[in-house]
Design a protein around this motif. Sequence first.
Motif, PDB file in Angstrom:
ATOM      1  N   GLY A 134     -96.118  99.582  98.618  1.00 57.42           N
ATOM      2  CA  GLY A 134     -97.364  99.002  98.110  1.00 57.42           C
ATOM      3  C   GLY A 134     -97.110  98.054  96.950  1.00 57.42           C
ATOM      4  O   GLY A 134     -97.683  96.965  96.880  1.00 57.42           O
ATOM      5  N   ARG A 135     -96.206  98.466  96.044  1.00 59.54           N
ATOM      6  CA  ARG A 135     -95.889  97.604  94.892  1.00 59.54           C
ATOM      7  C   ARG A 135     -95.240  96.293  95.348  1.00 59.54           C
ATOM      8  O   ARG A 135     -95.417  95.252  94.729  1.00 59.54           O
ATOM      9  N   GLY A 136     -94.471  96.377  96.452  1.00 58.97           N
ATOM     10  CA  GLY A 136     -93.840  95.166  96.995  1.00 58.97           C
ATOM     11  C   GLY A 136     -94.859  94.249  97.654  1.00 58.97           C
ATOM     12  O   GLY A 136     -94.712  93.031  97.636  1.00 58.97           O
ATOM     13  N   LEU A 137     -95.897  94.862  98.227  1.00 63.40           N
ATOM     14  CA  LEU A 137     -96.838  94.084  99.035  1.00 63.40           C
ATOM     15  C   LEU A 137     -98.067  93.596  98.260  1.00 63.40           C
ATOM     16  O   LEU A 137     -98.814  92.763  98.751  1.00 63.40           O
ATOM     17  N   VAL A 138     -98.273  94.136  97.053  1.00 65.24           N
ATOM     18  CA  VAL A 138     -99.550  93.927  96.380  1.00 65.24           C
ATOM     19  C   VAL A 138     -99.758  92.501  95.851  1.00 65.24           C
ATOM     20  O   VAL A 138    -100.875  92.005  95.825  1.00 65.24           O
ATOM     21  N   ARG A 139     -98.666  91.824  95.485  1.00 60.60           N
ATOM     22  CA  ARG A 139     -98.825  90.474  94.941  1.00 60.60           C
ATOM     23  C   ARG A 139     -98.939  89.443  96.053  1.00 60.60           C
ATOM     24  O   ARG A 139     -98.233  89.513  97.039  1.00 60.60           O
ATOM     25  N   SER A 140     -99.821  88.464  95.850  1.00 63.79           N
ATOM     26  CA  SER A 140     -99.957  87.452  96.906  1.00 63.79           C
ATOM     27  C   SER A 140     -99.219  86.171  96.526  1.00 63.79           C
ATOM     28  O   SER A 140     -99.177  85.231  97.297  1.00 63.79           O
ATOM     29  N   ASP A 141     -98.590  86.153  95.313  1.00 59.11           N
ATOM     30  CA  ASP A 141     -97.976  84.911  94.842  1.00 59.11           C
ATOM     31  C   ASP A 141     -96.449  84.894  94.985  1.00 59.11           C
ATOM     32  O   ASP A 141     -95.792  84.016  94.441  1.00 59.11           O
ATOM     33  N   VAL A 142     -95.858  85.881  95.710  1.00 60.26           N
ATOM     34  CA  VAL A 142     -94.388  85.910  95.788  1.00 60.26           C
ATOM     35  C   VAL A 142     -93.880  84.966  96.886  1.00 60.26           C
ATOM     36  O   VAL A 142     -94.595  84.662  97.838  1.00 60.26           O
ATOM     37  N   ASN A 143     -92.639  84.511  96.730  1.00 57.62           N
ATOM     38  CA  ASN A 143     -92.049  83.625  97.737  1.00 57.62           C
ATOM     39  C   ASN A 143     -91.613  84.387  98.972  1.00 57.62           C
ATOM     40  O   ASN A 143     -91.676  83.881 100.088  1.00 57.62           O
ATOM     41  N   VAL A 144     -91.133  85.606  98.740  1.00 55.73           N
ATOM     42  CA  VAL A 144     -90.634  86.408  99.869  1.00 55.73           C
ATOM     43  C   VAL A 144     -90.640  87.887  99.461  1.00 55.73           C
ATOM     44  O   VAL A 144     -90.478  88.207  98.279  1.00 55.73           O
ATOM     45  N   ILE A 145     -90.863  88.761 100.451  1.00 52.90           N
ATOM     46  CA  ILE A 145     -90.760  90.198 100.184  1.00 52.90           C
ATOM     47  C   ILE A 145     -89.524  90.701 100.947  1.00 52.90           C
ATOM     48  O   ILE A 145     -89.389  90.448 102.150  1.00 52.90           O
ATOM     49  N   MET A 146     -88.617  91.364 100.231  1.00 52.52           N
ATOM     50  CA  MET A 146     -87.382  91.839 100.868  1.00 52.52           C
ATOM     51  C   MET A 146     -87.361  93.368 100.868  1.00 52.52           C
ATOM     52  O   MET A 146     -87.612  93.999  99.836  1.00 52.52           O
ATOM     53  N   PHE A 147     -87.075  93.930 102.018  1.00 50.17           N
ATOM     54  CA  PHE A 147     -87.010  95.385 102.166  1.00 50.17           C
ATOM     55  C   PHE A 147     -85.557  95.753 102.448  1.00 50.17           C
ATOM     56  O   PHE A 147     -84.985  95.293 103.437  1.00 50.17           O
ATOM     57  N   ASP A 148     -84.967  96.580 101.589  1.00 49.38           N
ATOM     58  CA  ASP A 148     -83.562  96.966 101.792  1.00 49.38           C
ATOM     59  C   ASP A 148     -83.504  98.412 102.288  1.00 49.38           C
ATOM     60  O   ASP A 148     -83.657  99.332 101.486  1.00 49.38           O
ATOM     61  N   GLU A 149     -83.354  98.603 103.580  1.00 49.78           N
ATOM     62  CA  GLU A 149     -83.333  99.940 104.205  1.00 49.78           C
ATOM     63  C   GLU A 149     -84.468 100.813 103.654  1.00 49.78           C
ATOM     64  O   GLU A 149     -84.221 101.912 103.146  1.00 49.78           O
ATOM     65  N   PRO A 150     -85.717 100.374 103.754  1.00 49.79           N
ATOM     66  CA  PRO A 150     -86.799 101.060 103.037  1.00 49.79           C
ATOM     67  C   PRO A 150     -87.200 102.410 103.624  1.00 49.79           C
ATOM     68  O   PRO A 150     -87.906 103.165 102.961  1.00 49.79           O
ATOM     69  N   LEU A 151     -86.760 102.723 104.843  1.00 49.99           N
ATOM     70  CA  LEU A 151     -87.222 103.977 105.443  1.00 49.99           C
ATOM     71  C   LEU A 151     -86.183 105.096 105.381  1.00 49.99           C
ATOM     72  O   LEU A 151     -86.356 106.154 105.994  1.00 49.99           O
ATOM     73  N   THR A 152     -85.099 104.874 104.621  1.00 52.54           N
ATOM     74  CA  THR A 152     -84.028 105.874 104.543  1.00 52.54           C
ATOM     75  C   THR A 152     -84.549 107.244 104.098  1.00 52.54           C
ATOM     76  O   THR A 152     -84.155 108.265 104.652  1.00 52.54           O
ATOM     77  N   VAL A 153     -85.433 107.284 103.108  1.00 53.01           N
ATOM     78  CA  VAL A 153     -85.877 108.588 102.579  1.00 53.01           C
ATOM     79  C   VAL A 153     -87.090 109.139 103.323  1.00 53.01           C
ATOM     80  O   VAL A 153     -87.603 110.198 102.979  1.00 53.01           O
ATOM     81  N   ILE A 154     -87.558 108.398 104.315  1.00 52.34           N
ATOM     82  CA  ILE A 154     -88.771 108.824 105.024  1.00 52.34           C
ATOM     83  C   ILE A 154     -88.441 109.863 106.087  1.00 52.34           C
ATOM     84  O   ILE A 154     -87.471 109.719 106.828  1.00 52.34           O
ATOM     85  N   ASP A 155     -89.273 110.883 106.147  1.00 57.28           N
ATOM     86  CA  ASP A 155     -89.120 111.940 107.129  1.00 57.28           C
ATOM     87  C   ASP A 155     -89.108 111.348 108.547  1.00 57.28           C
ATOM     88  O   ASP A 155     -89.925 110.466 108.832  1.00 57.28           O
ATOM     89  N   PRO A 156     -88.195 111.829 109.430  1.00 56.42           N
ATOM     90  CA  PRO A 156     -88.091 111.197 110.753  1.00 56.42           C
ATOM     91  C   PRO A 156     -89.426 111.072 111.502  1.00 56.42           C
ATOM     92  O   PRO A 156     -89.698 110.045 112.103  1.00 56.42           O
TER      93      PRO A 156
END
Length: 358
Positions: free
Chosen positions: A151-173
Amino acid sequence: MAKITLQNLRHSYNPEPKGEEDYALKRMSLDWADGGAYALLGPSGCGKTTLLNLISGLLIPTEGQILFDGRDISNTTPERRNIAQVFQFPVIYDTMTVYDNLAFPLRNRGMGEAEVDKRVREIAEMLDLSRTLQNRASGLTADGKQKISLGRGLVRSDVNVIMFDEPLTVIDPHLKWQLRSKLKELHQRIRRTMIYVTHDQTEALTFADQVVVMNNGEVVQTGTPIDLFERPMHTFVGHFIGSPGMNVMPCEVKGGQATFAGHSVQTVNARNYKGKGQKLEIGVRPEFVSFAKTGIPVDIVKVADAGRYRIVETRAANSSIKLLVPDGDHIPVGKTHLAFDATRTQIYENGWMVGVRP
Ligand code: ATP
């Protein structure tokens, strides 16, 4: 949002690189369209993080330029690049509420409270966080915390790019597939340039419109999930994508005709082959192999049930050849023959599809 261009980019951690092997990232040029959904896919150590760090400004490239909308930003600081980044592990403030965590990047840039409230509620709604907005972040599970990071990555509308680095590693399968499709849906709603880094083909293929496959510091193919499946430009892509991966067998090509272990094999591209015969291989996916009365003689060595179909492993002249057989279809025992779909069988030289790279 911005169009991102990588121009003859190359990076070495060695201050005095001598040969190609000293470069963690081999020379690459790429264009990423404004608003596109991209994945960087490859095994551990292939250079994904190096590339991300070059784009975010944590590293300055040894050679080449990075352009945002045509403007060279290769030497600017990370702050001035205006990028949102979501990491493998949640980066949140435990003592703050979920609401304040989401509001933080906006308040930090001096946005008025009414606008902050609007954006926070919008993002919370998209990520199913609305009911927990007033809860302290410290009480949440790892999944919940990572959702706040997203959410913190997605909340701003003024960014040039949003980068996700293996964001689901800690997520339950069992939540992974849910969040994977959620991210895709979010991209379709907010249409920002997004780069998703992963070693997991399912995550890459679900999220991205274009997947950049890397191996050994090199981009081996950029394409849609369908391109990568139907026309793997390199045997690495054939192996890495698909389950099981593409069959690769050594072959010879003479007078435009490919042969494997002395048996003729019809292919898409052997006819035009004029090379020197360096490490020639046939590549065909298990989906395009079938049992036949004549063709390549093989021994059946293993049958594994995979739900709606079975994976049959066969052997011929020291090569393993797998095929997928729909549930209910007959599987012979012992010795049999295989046929390859000629329109889906390609030859490769030194790993590269013949006709693609000299
Ligand atoms: P992973 O998925 O494991 O993070 P990756 O695809 O992100 O891997 P990188 O971390 O970019 O790969 O590493 C690419 C190559 O650069 C590897 O050979 C790695 O050992 C090397 N490398 C990475 N960081 C450094 C560094 N700070 N100093 C020297 N070599 C490095």
